[in-house]
Enzyme design. Structure first.
Site, PDB file in Angstrom:
ATOM      1  N   LYS A  69       0.750  -1.201   0.074  1.00  0.00           N
ATOM      2  CA  LYS A  69       0.023  -0.148   0.240  1.00  0.00           C
ATOM      3  C   LYS A  69       0.960   0.867  -0.351  1.00  0.00           C
ATOM      4  CE  LYS A  69      -4.365  -1.938   1.939  1.00  0.00           C
ATOM      5  NZ  LYS A  69      -4.852  -2.207   2.893  1.00  0.00           N
ATOM      6  N   ASP A 106      -9.595   2.334   2.429  1.00  0.00           N
ATOM      7  CA  ASP A 106      -9.939   1.529   3.191  1.00  0.00           C
ATOM      8  C   ASP A 106     -10.491   1.708   4.582  1.00  0.00           C
ATOM      9  OD1 ASP A 106      -8.517  -1.232   2.469  1.00  0.00           O
ATOM     10  OD2 ASP A 106      -6.600  -0.702   3.166  1.00  0.00           O
TER      11      ASP A 106
HETATM   12  P1  NAP Z   1       1.082  -4.847   6.966  1.00  0.00           P
HETATM   13  O1  NAP Z   1       1.457  -3.660   6.403  1.00  0.00           O
HETATM   14  O2  NAP Z   1       1.727  -5.798   6.375  1.00  0.00           O
HETATM   15  O3  NAP Z   1       1.074  -4.031   8.597  1.00  0.00           O
HETATM   16  C1  NAP Z   1       1.005  -5.872   9.129  1.00  0.00           C
HETATM   17  C2  NAP Z   1       0.557  -5.507  10.779  1.00  0.00           C
HETATM   18  O4  NAP Z   1       0.637  -6.986  11.265  1.00  0.00           O
HETATM   19  C3  NAP Z   1       2.029  -4.719  11.276  1.00  0.00           C
HETATM   20  O5  NAP Z   1       1.465  -4.170  12.411  1.00  0.00           O
HETATM   21  C4  NAP Z   1       3.212  -6.038  11.871  1.00  0.00           C
HETATM   22  O6  NAP Z   1       3.906  -5.739  12.951  1.00  0.00           O
HETATM   23  C5  NAP Z   1       2.261  -6.574  12.252  1.00  0.00           C
HETATM   24  N1  NAP Z   1       2.298  -8.199  12.642  1.00  0.00           N
HETATM   25  C6  NAP Z   1       2.471  -9.497  11.600  1.00  0.00           C
HETATM   26  N2  NAP Z   1       2.878 -10.723  11.751  1.00  0.00           N
HETATM   27  C7  NAP Z   1       2.556  -9.982  13.001  1.00  0.00           C
HETATM   28  C8  NAP Z   1       3.238 -11.463  14.294  1.00  0.00           C
HETATM   29  N3  NAP Z   1       3.922 -12.458  14.337  1.00  0.00           N
HETATM   30  N4  NAP Z   1       2.815 -11.261  15.711  1.00  0.00           N
HETATM   31  C9  NAP Z   1       2.469  -9.786  15.847  1.00  0.00           C
HETATM   32  N5  NAP Z   1       2.360  -8.772  15.199  1.00  0.00           N
HETATM   33  C10 NAP Z   1       2.319  -9.036  12.996  1.00  0.00           C
HETATM   34  O7  NAP Z   1      -0.357  -5.144   6.581  1.00  0.00           O
HETATM   35  P2  NAP Z   1      -1.782  -4.571   5.943  1.00  0.00           P
HETATM   36  O8  NAP Z   1      -1.971  -3.867   5.084  1.00  0.00           O
HETATM   37  O9  NAP Z   1      -2.000  -3.472   7.388  1.00  0.00           O
HETATM   38  O10 NAP Z   1      -3.501  -5.790   6.385  1.00  0.00           O
HETATM   39  C11 NAP Z   1      -3.175  -5.834   7.677  1.00  0.00           C
HETATM   40  C12 NAP Z   1      -4.448  -6.445   8.457  1.00  0.00           C
HETATM   41  O11 NAP Z   1      -5.623  -6.704   7.568  1.00  0.00           O
HETATM   42  C13 NAP Z   1      -4.185  -7.765   7.425  1.00  0.00           C
HETATM   43  O12 NAP Z   1      -5.175  -9.315   7.584  1.00  0.00           O
HETATM   44  C14 NAP Z   1      -5.064  -7.524   6.354  1.00  0.00           C
HETATM   45  O13 NAP Z   1      -5.330  -8.784   5.423  1.00  0.00           O
HETATM   46  C15 NAP Z   1      -5.805  -7.172   7.118  1.00  0.00           C
HETATM   47  N6  NAP Z   1      -6.922  -5.947   5.322  1.00  0.00           N
HETATM   48  C16 NAP Z   1      -7.862  -6.617   5.567  1.00  0.00           C
HETATM   49  C17 NAP Z   1      -9.255  -5.023   5.122  1.00  0.00           C
HETATM   50  C18 NAP Z   1     -10.662  -5.552   4.168  1.00  0.00           C
HETATM   51  O14 NAP Z   1     -11.251  -4.973   3.849  1.00  0.00           O
HETATM   52  N7  NAP Z   1     -11.079  -6.250   5.616  1.00  0.00           N
HETATM   53  C19 NAP Z   1      -8.294  -4.183   4.178  1.00  0.00           C
HETATM   54  C20 NAP Z   1      -6.956  -4.230   4.462  1.00  0.00           C
HETATM   55  C21 NAP Z   1      -6.249  -4.636   5.578  1.00  0.00           C
HETATM   56  P3  NAP Z   1       4.887  -5.295  12.949  1.00  0.00           P
HETATM   57  O15 NAP Z   1       5.024  -3.611  12.522  1.00  0.00           O
HETATM   58  O16 NAP Z   1       6.282  -5.507  13.540  1.00  0.00           O
HETATM   59  O17 NAP Z   1       5.538  -5.639  11.435  1.00  0.00           O
END
Ligand code: NAP
Length: 278
Positions: A69, A106
């Site tokens: 993103k 989002d």
């Molecule tokens: P991202 O930018 O890659 O961020 C991932 C986040 O998860 C970071 O805060 C990361 O922490 C944390 N994380 C990853 N592995 C972890 C672990 N093992 N233990 C604790 N924290 C962990 O991803 P994103 O785009 O924000 O997406 C996040 C989630 O939201 C995903 O599951 C995605 O599918 C969902 N989402 C859903 C929608 C919807 O429309 N429903 C829309 C957008 C996103 P660190 O900073 O420490 O790496």
């Protein structure tokens, strides 16, 4: 000569889990609009070239999911207001002349789902946000705009939580908490899981004291990815635990409307996706 079917895509890495192709096919059949919508897996170092190649070959629009993103925002020629504020984008559209426009919907999708379907308006709520990635950033700004009373951000990498709190208007509204100190924070009105742990088959270790009988718990993940977190919350005694499928549908509907000028029926889409195939 028949016109080629317009092409759309979702870019991610991984992307096989994405329900966006199913959703856009559903919207297409609801509205009678012909389109081709594919999932494209692009590693971070290939993402910008893959997006440019897609648009150069006639692609009309793309959704962007993790971890791209920020890169989607960076490659665009034009960014709309909310994407500019966030520095991330989940929606790319081709403009006349071939320029690429980036938008972020989002946060609006999450709010629409929370307010209209879940019945949990964040206005006046004390909110705990888990995560500080792209989706958490969109969620945090939307919660602020929606009038949440306070926001506590906890993230595995503490510095990213601090950066997000700093980007919001002042620490007085948004504060940070180390993961191992969550046990001393008491209960929240609303807890939002914006980590990607569910889809990475990891689990979060959380104290049950965060949850009480008024707490609504919302996981941005959907389907089986949301289960570990929503199951934990139900066991801890929350009022309601909901996954992010409704958010995905609202966000996809906004993309569909941007590209085709028609608002699809999100309620019917939710029912269709929740109904198991016969
Ligand atoms: P991202 O930018 O890659 O961020 C991932 C986040 O998860 C970071 O805060 C990361 O922490 C944390 N994380 C990853 N592995 C972890 C672990 N093992 N233990 C604790 N924290 C962990 O991803 P994103 O785009 O924000 O997406 C996040 C989630 O939201 C995903 O599951 C995605 O599918 C969902 N989402 C859903 C929608 C919807 O429309 N429903 C829309 C957008 C996103 P660190 O900073 O420490 O790496």
């Amino acid at each position: 000569m028949p016109q080629p079917v317009p092409r759309y895509a979702v870019f991610g890495h991984p992307v096989a889990h994405s329900w966006s192709p199913r959703l856009h096919a559903l919207f297409a059949s609801q509205t009678g609009i012909a389109l081709d919508y594919q999932a494209i897996d692009a590693a971070p170092d290939e993402f910008a070239a893959a997006v440019r190649a897609f648009f150069a070959a006639g692609g009309r629009g793309a959704n962007v999911t993790l971890p791209h993103k920020g890169a989607a925002f960076a490659l665009a020629d034009v960014c709309t207001g909310i994407a500019r504020r966030l520095g991330v984008a989940n929606l790319l559209s081709v403009l006349p002349g071939g320029r690429i426009e980036a938008q972020s919907n989002d946060g609006a999708g999450m709010l629409a789902d929370l307010q209209n379907r879940v019945g949990a308006d964040p206005a006046g709520c004390d909110v705990l946000l888990l995560g500080a990635g792209g989706a958490a950033r969109a969620a945090a700004f939307a919660l602020q705009d929606a009038g949440a009373r306070s926001l506590v951000i906890a993230n595995r990498t503490f510095e990213r939580a601090q950066d997000l709190a700093d980007a919001l208007s002042g620490r007085r509204w948004a504060s940070v908490c180390r993961w191992d100190e969550l046990g001393s924070r008491g209960g929240f009105d609303l807890i939002i899981n914006a980590t990607s742990t569910g889809m990475r088959h990891a689990t979060l270790s959380l104290p049950s004291s965060l949850v009480d009988t008024r707490t609504v718990v919302y996981d941005l993940g959907y389907g089986t990815a949301a289960r570990p977190f929503t199951d934990w919350a139900v066991q801890a005694g929350c009022a309601k635990a909901v996954d992010g499928l409704g958010m995905l549908i609202e966000t996809a509907a906004a993309s569909f409307e941007r590209w085709h000028g028609v608002r699809p029926d999100t309620g019917a889409a939710l029912e269709a996706l929740r109904t198991p195939p016969p």
